[in-house]
Structures are given as C-alpha cells and as structure tokens.
Design an enzyme around this catalytic site. Structure first.
Site, PDB file in Angstrom:
ATOM      1  N   CYS A 376     -46.063  -9.961  -9.632  1.00 28.85           N
ATOM      2  CA  CYS A 376     -46.620  -9.800 -10.987  1.00 28.85           C
ATOM      3  C   CYS A 376     -45.605  -9.165 -11.929  1.00 28.85           C
ATOM      4  CB  CYS A 376     -47.919  -8.988 -10.954  1.00 28.85           C
ATOM      5  SG  CYS A 376     -49.270  -9.857 -10.148  1.00 28.85           S
ATOM      6  N   ALA A 377     -44.336  -9.536 -11.717  1.00 31.34           N
ATOM      7  CA  ALA A 377     -43.237  -9.124 -12.591  1.00 31.34           C
ATOM      8  C   ALA A 377     -42.263 -10.293 -12.642  1.00 31.34           C
ATOM      9  CB  ALA A 377     -42.564  -7.865 -12.058  1.00 31.34           C
TER      10      ALA A 377
END
Length: 459
Positions: A376-377
């Site tokens: 999630c980056a």
C-alpha cells in the site's frame, strides 16, 4: 470508578507477551511448527496485557455519555480516561484534542475534511496510501522521493517557499517508512514547515509502536496512528493535535454525540449547534473498547520502557540485516542507505525469485508469516525497484513464475516488542536455505494468493 488493570511484563530477556504466541501451523512438508508472525507492519498481534484489560472491563460494559446508570458512568469515565492516557502517551499540549477514529486512514481523512478550503497540501511520494491519498479534494503537491534526510528537508523548503498563492499549507509525512523502516527527520521537517507558515501532520502508524512520539518535542501539529499496529485489536485509531481547524470544520460525521443542541425552526428546518470538543468528530456511539485497548497498549509500552524496547528491537534488526547481507542474491530496499536509523521493518527482493512465491515458501515450509507486494505504498516501492511507475499491479501477488522479470513486488519482514528471538533466527535460516537449495514445493497463484501447487511434482 475503575476496573482491574493487568500488570505490564517488565522482563527484557523475553518479548512482551502477545496473543497467538503459542499457535502452531501445519507445514506442507509435514508436521507443525509454532507460527512466526513477522508481519507486524501490517498488524501487530494484540498484547496479552491489552486483552486481559479489555476482558476485565467487558462485564461492566455500558453506554457512553448517554446514561445515568452506574455502568454507563463507569464506561464514560473509562472512555474519557483513555483519551487522557493517549494524550499523555503522545505528549500532547494543553489545548490539543484527542479524537478516537477507526484507523490512521480514518484519522487522515478526517483531517483532510477539516483543512481550510484554500489550503495547499504537500506530501512525499514515499507515503503509505493512508497519508498519500486523502487529500484528493485539496490542491496537492507531490514531492519526489528524497535520497537523504537532508534532501527531504531541502525539497520541502523549496516547495513551500515557491507556493502560489502563499496561503494556508499542510505537510504530511511519515515518521517511519512502512517499506524500508527508515526514520524520517520529523523535527527538522516540522521546523521547515513552520518557518514557511505551514502546518504538519505526522503519520505515526509505524513509528508509535517502536519509538516514543512526543507532539510537543517534535513540534508537529497533528499525529495519527492505528491501534492494530500498536498491539491493540482492530478497529480503533487516533488523531491528536491542534483544535482550531477541527473546531472550524463541519463534523466529519453528522449525528448524535457530535451535536450539542438540535431544534426545529419555524420554517420547518433544523438548527444544529455542534460540539467544539473532540466529540464534534465522534458522532454515534463511541468504540469504548477500542479506545480502552489503545490506552492499555500505551500504558504497557510506557511501563515496559521504550529505551529497553528499542535496544532489543535494534538487536533483532542487526541480526536480520547481517543475515541477509550474507546472501548475495538478496537486495535490501532503502532510501537513505545502510546506515540510516530504522525500526523493525525491512523489505527486500531475491534474485531469481518471484517475491510472492518466496513469501509463500516461507509460510508453507517454515511457518513464517511475512508480507509480499507493494505494501500500500505503490509509488515508493516502484521507485525503489526501478520499475515503470505506470505498470499495473496490486498490493498482492502478480501472475508470475520464479525468475520472471521485471520484479513488480517485494518481500517485507517486520517485527517488534512481541517478537521472540527464535522467530527472527528461523527467518534468517529459512532465507539462506531457500536461496541455497530452493523451495521444496512449486507454487502458483490462486484467487490472488500464492499457494503450494499440490497437483505438481515436488521440486
């Protein structure tokens, strides 16, 4: 009014007791092994202390802020005392507000809804999506990934000095990267922000479980973090900091609890007077157990002593990094270099391996739980991997076989106050064995997950 509170484990030779520490899992090669949970950056296991405190309170459960009965008063006291505990844990200033939310994501979306209409937001591409994406309704300037802490400060200073118009501004920055574990120069970034008339919010989701976070000392305007990364159960979070923007904004949710007075007008409409306290953004029946579990975790970490917790964790970090350095096929991902201070979060890729298959082999053959994907980056991981930023991909596993190129995702191992030494040592041994002799099973992608291919011949 009070309920029983468990005592914190003060032993430094052993990790803090967490739930699930004795759980065993089956191995594809046969037999069972104690599960090694090394995915703390996603969700840390709940402390036994937290679970015991919540269980002790459960029989006294009652409505909060809404009842005259003894249990309602007890629950209300517990909820508001939890707010004070969190404020103390974060070193809040006297006029700061502590708002209970669902998570870091919820906290930062709340703040995004409260910023002035003409506010300009500055955020690095290195942020977790929770702090990268909530500002989509604002004027956002995305800053490139810096390669040193000094460059991070210089980049911000240039961006803030050149903003047009020179109005309200907010800087959002992580305290510790959920990808590399590296610590960011928060105090220096706060000084740069304030020197240019801007405010700053700290995403402390990965920092708070590993290091003390003091709002006053760091001189940040707001801090956001999640309970499930701080050894508390899912579903609770915190936004703490300056009250003025929050008081001036419409409530994040409209409803009971946020409203102080509601009256019908003569024309048939409704007039509402909203609270100016934290309750303004806590509409609905509050999650008292979530708030209490966060407060319990804050107390447990404080009583255990961050100095000692940090020292133990750094020993584990050194053990992992030394072990990975002995494997030439392993590349550890980093922005600031090998000497940068970091928490117990390390991401890497293995030459000749699809990262999803490597993570699956660690789980199936060694009982070790790590994370693989883009964490999630996405912009940060793709920058570190040198892959096309436009390349499609999810946080999970792509359809690929070992040796496929390009490498679209990575492996992350993460740990903390509840991690036994043996789990870290097993991980290092497993990496060396997998790279040296290969997995004992073939792996395939099934419904987005990488699993042993039981229909294929054993390798």
């Amino acid at each position: 009014m009070s309920v029983f509170t468990a005592a914190a484990d003060q032993s430094l030779c052993t990790p803090l007791p967490v739930l699930g520490r004795d759980v065993t899992v089956p191995l594809v090669t046969g037999g069972e092994v104690t599960y090694a949970a090394l995915d703390y950056a996603a969700s840390a296991p709940a402390l036994q202390r937290v679970w015991d405190d919540v269980a002790a309170y459960a029989p006294y459960y009652g409505s909060v802020h809404r009842g005259a009965g003894y249990l309602s008063q007890l629950s209300t006291d517990l909820f508001e005392n939890s707010r004070r505990t969190v404020a103390e844990f974060l070193g809040c200033r006297a006029d700061d507000q502590v708002i209970f939310t669902r998570s870091t994501t919820d906290s930062l979306n709340l703040l995004a809804a409260a910023i002035p209409a003409d506010c300009q937001v500055f955020v690095y591409e290195t942020e977790h999506h929770a702090s990268l994406l909530p500002w989509r309704d604002a004027r956002v300037t995305y800053l490139n990934a810096p390669r040193t802490p000094a460059q991070a400060v210089e980049t911000l200073e240039r961006a803030l000095a050149g903003r047009d118009p020179y109005g309200p501004a907010l800087v959002c920055v992580t305290g510790a990267s959920n990808v590399t574990g590296e610590l960011w120069p928060v105090r220096e970034l706060a000084a740069a922000a304030h020197a240019h008339g801007a405010r700053i919010v700290l995403d402390a989701a990965q920092l708070a479980p590993h290091h003390p976070v003091d709002i006053d000392e760091l001189d940040v305007d707001w801090v956001a973090f999640s309970g499930h990364k701080l050894y508390a159960p899912f579903g609770s979070g915190v936004l703490a900091g300056r009250a003025d923007w929050l008081q001036d904004a419409d409530p994040y949710l409209a409803g009971g609890g946020a409203s102080r007075k509601v009256a019908r007008r003569a024309d048939g409409g409704v007039d509402v007077e909203w609270h100016s306290t934290s309750a303004r953004h806590e509409a609905g029946s509050p999650n008292v157990i979530g708030a209490y579990s966060i407060a319990s975790a804050c107390k447990a970490l404080t009583e255990a002593g961050f100095d000692r917790l940090v020292a133990r964790e750094q020993r584990l970090v050194a053990l992992v990094r030394a072990g990975l350095a002995e494997v030439p096929q392993v590349k550890v991902l980093s922005l600031f270099g090998d000497d940068a201070p970091r928490v117990g979060v390390i991401s890497f890729v293995v030459e000749g391996w699809n990262s999803s298959h490597f993570a699956a082999a660690l789980s199936a053959e060694y009982g070790i739980g790590v994370r693989d994907g883009l964490f999630c980056a996405h912009p940060l991981v793709r920058t570190l991997l040198g892959s096309d930023p436009q390349e499609p991909g999810e946080c999970g596993a792509p359809e690929a076989e070992p040796g496929d190129a390009p490498q679209l995702n990575a492996i992350r191992v993460s740990f903390g106050a509840g991690t036994p030494d043996e789990h870290v040592e097993r991980f290092v041994r497993a990496v060396k064995e997998l790279v040296g002799v290969g997995a004992q099973w073939k792996y395939r992608t099934e419904e987005g997950r990488c699993v042993p291919d039981r229909g294929a011949a054993q390798v």
